[in-house]
Design a protein around this motif. Sequence first.
Motif, PDB file in Angstrom:
ATOM      1  N   TRP A  32      34.168  36.846  56.961  1.00 41.14           N
ATOM      2  CA  TRP A  32      34.067  37.805  55.860  1.00 41.14           C
ATOM      3  C   TRP A  32      35.421  38.441  55.565  1.00 41.14           C
ATOM      4  CZ3 TRP A  32      34.846  43.185  56.263  1.00 41.14           C
ATOM      5  CH2 TRP A  32      34.546  43.912  55.099  1.00 41.14           C
ATOM      6  N   ALA A  33      36.168  38.761  56.614  1.00 40.99           N
ATOM      7  CA  ALA A  33      37.470  39.397  56.443  1.00 40.99           C
ATOM      8  C   ALA A  33      38.427  38.503  55.653  1.00 40.99           C
ATOM      9  CB  ALA A  33      38.070  39.738  57.809  1.00 40.99           C
ATOM     10  N   PHE A  34      38.506  37.228  56.011  1.00 43.47           N
ATOM     11  CA  PHE A  34      39.429  36.313  55.340  1.00 43.47           C
ATOM     12  C   PHE A  34      39.038  36.060  53.883  1.00 43.47           C
ATOM     13  CE2 PHE A  34      40.455  34.795  59.759  1.00 43.47           C
ATOM     14  CZ  PHE A  34      41.804  35.136  59.706  1.00 43.47           C
ATOM     15  N   ILE A  35      37.741  36.120  53.578  1.00 39.34           N
ATOM     16  CA  ILE A  35      37.271  35.755  52.241  1.00 39.34           C
ATOM     17  C   ILE A  35      37.198  36.940  51.288  1.00 39.34           C
ATOM     18  CG2 ILE A  35      35.336  34.787  50.937  1.00 39.34           C
ATOM     19  CD1 ILE A  35      34.650  33.117  53.418  1.00 39.34           C
ATOM     20  N   PHE A  36      36.750  38.104  51.767  1.00 37.36           N
ATOM     21  CA  PHE A  36      36.394  39.196  50.860  1.00 37.36           C
ATOM     22  C   PHE A  36      37.271  40.444  50.945  1.00 37.36           C
ATOM     23  CE2 PHE A  36      32.358  36.865  51.429  1.00 37.36           C
ATOM     24  CZ  PHE A  36      32.063  36.594  50.093  1.00 37.36           C
ATOM     25  N   VAL A  37      37.941  40.676  52.047  1.00 34.20           N
ATOM     26  CA  VAL A  37      38.675  41.939  52.205  1.00 34.20           C
ATOM     27  C   VAL A  37      39.928  41.939  51.336  1.00 34.20           C
ATOM     28  CG1 VAL A  37      39.982  43.375  53.820  1.00 34.20           C
ATOM     29  CG2 VAL A  37      37.792  42.386  54.519  1.00 34.20           C
TER      30      VAL A  37
ATOM     31  N   ARG B  53      43.702  42.219  56.045  1.00 32.80           N
ATOM     32  CA  ARG B  53      42.780  41.083  56.097  1.00 32.80           C
ATOM     33  C   ARG B  53      43.122  40.152  57.253  1.00 32.80           C
ATOM     34  NH1 ARG B  53      43.539  39.590  51.406  1.00 32.80           N
ATOM     35  NH2 ARG B  53      45.124  37.983  51.696  1.00 32.80           N
ATOM     36  N   ILE B  54      44.395  39.861  57.428  1.00 32.41           N
ATOM     37  CA  ILE B  54      44.818  38.952  58.497  1.00 32.41           C
ATOM     38  C   ILE B  54      44.536  39.559  59.867  1.00 32.41           C
ATOM     39  CG2 ILE B  54      46.757  37.703  59.488  1.00 32.41           C
ATOM     40  CD1 ILE B  54      45.848  36.678  56.744  1.00 32.41           C
ATOM     41  N   LEU B  55      44.893  40.822  60.037  1.00 33.95           N
ATOM     42  CA  LEU B  55      44.708  41.486  61.325  1.00 33.95           C
ATOM     43  C   LEU B  55      43.230  41.568  61.695  1.00 33.95           C
ATOM     44  CD1 LEU B  55      46.065  42.919  63.689  1.00 33.95           C
ATOM     45  CD2 LEU B  55      46.004  45.054  62.360  1.00 33.95           C
ATOM     46  N   LEU B  56      42.390  41.911  60.720  1.00 34.10           N
ATOM     47  CA  LEU B  56      40.957  42.006  60.978  1.00 34.10           C
ATOM     48  C   LEU B  56      40.356  40.646  61.280  1.00 34.10           C
ATOM     49  CD1 LEU B  56      38.288  43.552  61.068  1.00 34.10           C
ATOM     50  CD2 LEU B  56      38.159  43.356  58.568  1.00 34.10           C
ATOM     51  N   GLY B  57      40.724  39.643  60.500  1.00 34.24           N
ATOM     52  CA  GLY B  57      40.168  38.308  60.690  1.00 34.24           C
ATOM     53  C   GLY B  57      40.544  37.697  62.032  1.00 34.24           C
ATOM     54  N   VAL B  58      41.826  37.794  62.387  1.00 35.95           N
ATOM     55  CA  VAL B  58      42.287  37.198  63.646  1.00 35.95           C
ATOM     56  C   VAL B  58      41.673  37.914  64.846  1.00 35.95           C
ATOM     57  CG1 VAL B  58      44.303  36.828  65.113  1.00 35.95           C
ATOM     58  CG2 VAL B  58      44.441  36.323  62.668  1.00 35.95           C
ATOM     59  N   SER B  59      41.665  39.239  64.832  1.00 31.54           N
ATOM     60  CA  SER B  59      41.107  39.982  65.964  1.00 31.54           C
ATOM     61  C   SER B  59      39.615  39.720  66.122  1.00 31.54           C
ATOM     62  CB  SER B  59      41.362  41.481  65.791  1.00 31.54           C
ATOM     63  OG  SER B  59      40.769  41.982  64.603  1.00 31.54           O
ATOM     64  N   SER B  60      38.905  39.506  65.022  1.00 26.79           N
ATOM     65  CA  SER B  60      37.466  39.219  65.086  1.00 26.79           C
ATOM     66  C   SER B  60      37.210  37.850  65.711  1.00 26.79           C
ATOM     67  CB  SER B  60      36.842  39.282  63.687  1.00 26.79           C
ATOM     68  OG  SER B  60      36.957  40.577  63.138  1.00 26.79           O
TER      69      SER B  60
END
Length: 457
Positions: free
Chosen positions: A413-418, A295-302
């Motif tokens: 979305w990544a930070f909230i739902f993944v 979740r962190i990796l996806l959110g930050v990279s986005s």
Amino acid sequence: MTGFLAVFGYVDPESPLNYNLETSVQTLIQSLMQLGGFVASLFIFKFGAFISNRVGLWTGSAFSVLAVILQMSSIKISALYMGRLFLGVSNGFYLTYSATYLGEIAPTYLRGSAVGLVTFQTSFGALIGILIDNYTAKYEGRTSYLIPLGVMFIVPAALSIGILFLPESPRHYIRLGSDENAANAIRILRGIYDEDQLAAQVTTIKDAWVIENRESQSVHLIDTFRGSDFRRTILSLCCSISQTASGVIFFSSYSVYFYAQAGVKNEFVWVMMSLAIALTGNMGAFIVMKFVKRRILLGVSSIVNSAIMFVIAGVYTRLSDGSYTAAQILIAMGTLFTWVYGIGQGPVLWALTVEIPSQRLRSKTVGLATGCNYLFAWIATYCSPYFINPNSLNWGPKYCYIWGVSNVVLGMWAFIFVPDVGGKSLEQITDSMTTHNDVKNEETGSVVELREFAQSE
């Protein structure tokens, strides 16, 4: 390429390339690939449970060979279109079954990184393609694009021979009721020779299969949206669609044309350099995904990639397309975008798409998710030329405003739902997500009772 544009395009003295493509031709050349992938995904969704991973990869290879033959053998636009469609079908089988196969054979601690290698493979293949394009683009006539097409025969040939020496995934053998073959597959794939360990791993996979199969003796479309599978399916769909939302489909489909129209010189070289740098991000993802939460990796990279997109669009809003400064910023930001995608968004989204679905519905869910992504990718590739082509809206790099917004949405979305599934086996992920929903819904039955049933079996 001049040789290609002379056959399928028209002379345009105002274009930096001296040639151009009709917007309708440009949209179909790229979007038919996505449409082919969508068709393949529909087929996989319907019949995927009856096709092994190796057969799926062989099918992709057959369509790949047919696609290349069609594109090389004729100068008619209809043959080109059909070849692109079949190439998309090939990609649909390749991407679905390669990701599923990697997800099922990899040990737990390496699964996310292994599935994430799909992004590395894609970037590496694109780099080889651009390298060949760069040197053959100078050739006169059709040779300029026939050589790169001919080289594409190597991949399906090598893959078709290579997978003869690999077993199917242990989970596939369990689905067939062959415990002995499942144990042999684990022995070959993971180097485990202790009989007790082999038996324990086979039992774990089999128990999970029995538990899930007990819930329903047959699998239908509606099953992917029932009970605890509803959440898994929605998450898997969102992860797959996010591949397009990141903007990578736009960059990969139109990067050379995009750079050329923006006034960047030696566009093949710059795209090649960008892909080479992106590979370092892909390789770094193998390590990063073992230590950073999905979740962190996806959110930050986005969020980082959204900023990059806004920088590109903002620079070209202030400066002209022919500006040297703007061209340099476009190259730098485009390269950074592909690197960030390679280390964060790409591998995480691929891993989550495969990890989240339940075992009995994995092939169907991944097929459905991939199909939805192809549908959205088709929309993106079909519409993009109308924004960037000088004959249409002529937005050029300002088109990145749209992708900046989509990356902001993806990050939120990544930070909230993944969910955090790192470090868990596929069976543990299934159990945890099933428990979360079934505790709230007595009608689906007790997970404990199902586990006891599996043990008695």
